[in-house]
Design an enzyme around this catalytic site. Structure first.
Site, PDB file in Angstrom:
ATOM      1  N   TYR A  69       1.327  57.386 -33.951  1.00  0.00           N
ATOM      2  CA  TYR A  69       0.901  57.738 -32.595  1.00  0.00           C
ATOM      3  C   TYR A  69       0.258  59.122 -32.656  1.00  0.00           C
ATOM      4  O   TYR A  69       0.835  60.047 -33.244  1.00  0.00           O
ATOM      5  CB  TYR A  69       2.117  57.779 -31.663  1.00  0.00           C
ATOM      6  CG  TYR A  69       1.798  58.299 -30.276  1.00  0.00           C
ATOM      7  CD1 TYR A  69       1.474  57.421 -29.245  1.00  0.00           C
ATOM      8  CD2 TYR A  69       1.803  59.673 -30.002  1.00  0.00           C
ATOM      9  CE1 TYR A  69       1.154  57.892 -27.982  1.00  0.00           C
ATOM     10  CE2 TYR A  69       1.492  60.149 -28.734  1.00  0.00           C
ATOM     11  CZ  TYR A  69       1.169  59.255 -27.741  1.00  0.00           C
ATOM     12  OH  TYR A  69       0.858  59.717 -26.488  1.00  0.00           O
TER      13      TYR A  69
ATOM     14  N   GLU B 105      -5.590  59.259 -26.490  1.00  0.00           N
ATOM     15  CA  GLU B 105      -4.339  58.692 -26.984  1.00  0.00           C
ATOM     16  C   GLU B 105      -4.693  57.572 -27.954  1.00  0.00           C
ATOM     17  O   GLU B 105      -5.296  56.574 -27.560  1.00  0.00           O
ATOM     18  CB  GLU B 105      -3.491  58.158 -25.827  1.00  0.00           C
ATOM     19  CG  GLU B 105      -2.091  57.791 -26.257  1.00  0.00           C
ATOM     20  CD  GLU B 105      -1.216  57.355 -25.084  1.00  0.00           C
ATOM     21  OE1 GLU B 105      -1.674  56.542 -24.255  1.00  0.00           O
ATOM     22  OE2 GLU B 105      -0.088  57.842 -24.994  1.00  0.00           O
TER      23      GLU B 105
END
Ligand code: GDP
Ligand code: MN
Length: 397
Positions: A118, A206
């Site tokens: 992530y 993101e």
């Protein structure tokens, strides 16, 4: 302004970030063609069909599916296009899917294991800089990771003057547990990603998952990109990517009229000039027992037309039980605003809620006269508190 995944990936790619490649498809037929093309390019029958909507969590909602042949990609695209996709991030009824991205399968077997990371970038106002937030446990359950094992989520603060320094990119690659070729690739990935973030005046990037493939390449498999609306004038090419079909219709209308509008959950519509006055007006409404239904700054050039447009937008909200117009006439002339209120009444026909108007400053006396002589049921107030008390009073009935 939010981008679709396919647009976000193109933006990243233009800065040299490696991505999971894909081709956009609007129907089943295009999906089959796209999958065949990917098959030629990457020598694999497999591909992924990904719904393009402005919401994450698509995998969990059935909006991301693996196809084992171009024909199957077509079938899956046929199922996904036009469906109402419900994910944890959509409204309860879901969002209609209008297009899909046919993407290359990047979870292929190879010499080492595939790993999902992530990585996000956003501005941390408290710390006065951009931060890169990252975790070795990326993928679809990142929320769980953040809640249950927060020590597995790292933050790197970037000095706004020095920018991203090489040791920081290296530290990130190290904390993600990488070595060798993958380590080098990750350093490059982070460097390019940060360049893209700065270069596009973004609010949020993101990348989840950021993938280490089984042959040690680092690529963006997903891209959530939000751009700063105030920076868009510098990027006409990015502004052109706006998909108004994905945006709230009231927001689209407010932007068309150049009004700063943010919808809130309360019952008192506010029309104010200047962000500072708008915020104090909202505070005062709350102190008087009401809840603001919106933030609306009609700006320093409020004229009759803008007031009318603003009134229409406020009235679209069914929860509005009263409207407070609070204008300080500095550059704005109060008489023009008053005329706007009168015109709005005339052209909208029926305004179903009480309107309280406080006009102070330049030409306030003329404004009062316009309102008084209009014969409309508008409640005038001179003092700020007085206006708020009137709001409280009409809310009580
Ligand atoms: P999101 O659910 O909206 O965040 O959509 P993502 O783009 O992140 O995709 C969801 C999930 O689909 C990922 O976490 C992966 O597990 C899976 N996925 C994406 N691309 C591929 C692929 O090329 N092959 C395989 N097997 N799975 C993929
Ligand atoms: Mn994702």
């Amino acid at each position: 302004m939010n981008l679709h995944e396919y647009q976000g990936k193109e933006l990243l790619k233009s800065y040299g970030v490696q991505i999971q490649e894909g081709i956009l498809a609007l129907n089943e037929h295009q999906a089959v063609d796209a999958a065949k093309k990917l098959k030629e390019l990457y020598n694999s029958d497999w591909c992924v069909v990904k719904a393009q909507i402005h919401a994450g969590g698509r995998g969990k909602g059935g909006g991301v599916k693996l196809a084992k042949s171009p024909e199957q990609a077509g079938e899956l695209a046929g199922q996904i296009i036009d469906m109402m996709l419900i994910t944890p991030q959509t409204p309860p009824e879901g969002k209609k899917v209008r297009k899909v991205l046919i993407a290359q399968d990047v979870y292929y077997p190879g010499p080492s294991e595939t790993r999902e990371f992530y990585i996000s970038i956003l501005t941390d106002r408290g710390r006065g800089g951009n931060v890169i937030i990252y975790s070795p446990d990326g993928g679809m359950d990142i929320e769980k990771v953040a809640a249950e094992t927060p020590e597995r989520v790292f933050t790197e603060l970037i000095d706004p003057l020095l920018g991203l320094r090489p040791f920081q990119a290296a530290k990130i690659a190290f904390n993600l547990g990488l070595s060798g070729q993958a380590f080098k690739q990750m350093v490059h990935f982070v460097d390019r990603l940060y360049a893209a973030f700065l270069g596009s005046d973004a609010n949020l990037f993101e990348i989840n998952p950021c993938l280490k493939t089984s042959d040690d390449r680092i690529i963006a498999v997903d891209a959530k990109v939000a751009l700063d609306d105030n920076g868009l004038f510098r990027h006409p090419n990015l502004e052109a990517l706006r998909d108004t079909g994905e945006e709230d219709p009231t927001d689209v209308e407010a932007r068309m009229y150049d009004l700063n509008y943010v919808k809130l959950d309360g019952n008192v519509g506010c029309m104010v000039n200047g962000a500072g006055l708008a915020m104090s007006t909202m505070d005062l409404i709350k102190l008087s027992g009401g809840e603001p239904a919106n933030f609306l700054d009609v700006g320093g050039t409020a004229d009759a037309q803008r007031v009318e447009n603003a009134m229409r937008i406020i009235l679209k909200d069914q929860h509005v039980k009263a409207i407070l117009i609070n204008i300080f006439g500095g550059i704005v002339r109060c008489d023009r605003v008053a005329q706007g209120v009168v015109d709005a009444y005339k052209s909208i026909g029926h305004i179903p809620v009480p309107v309280i108007v406080r006009l102070q400053g330049t030409n306030a006396d003329i404004a009062k006269k316009i309102i008084d002589e209009s014969g409309l049921q508008v409640m005038g107030a001179t003092e700020f508190q007085e206006a708020a008390d009137l709001v409280a009073k009409v809310l009580k009935g």
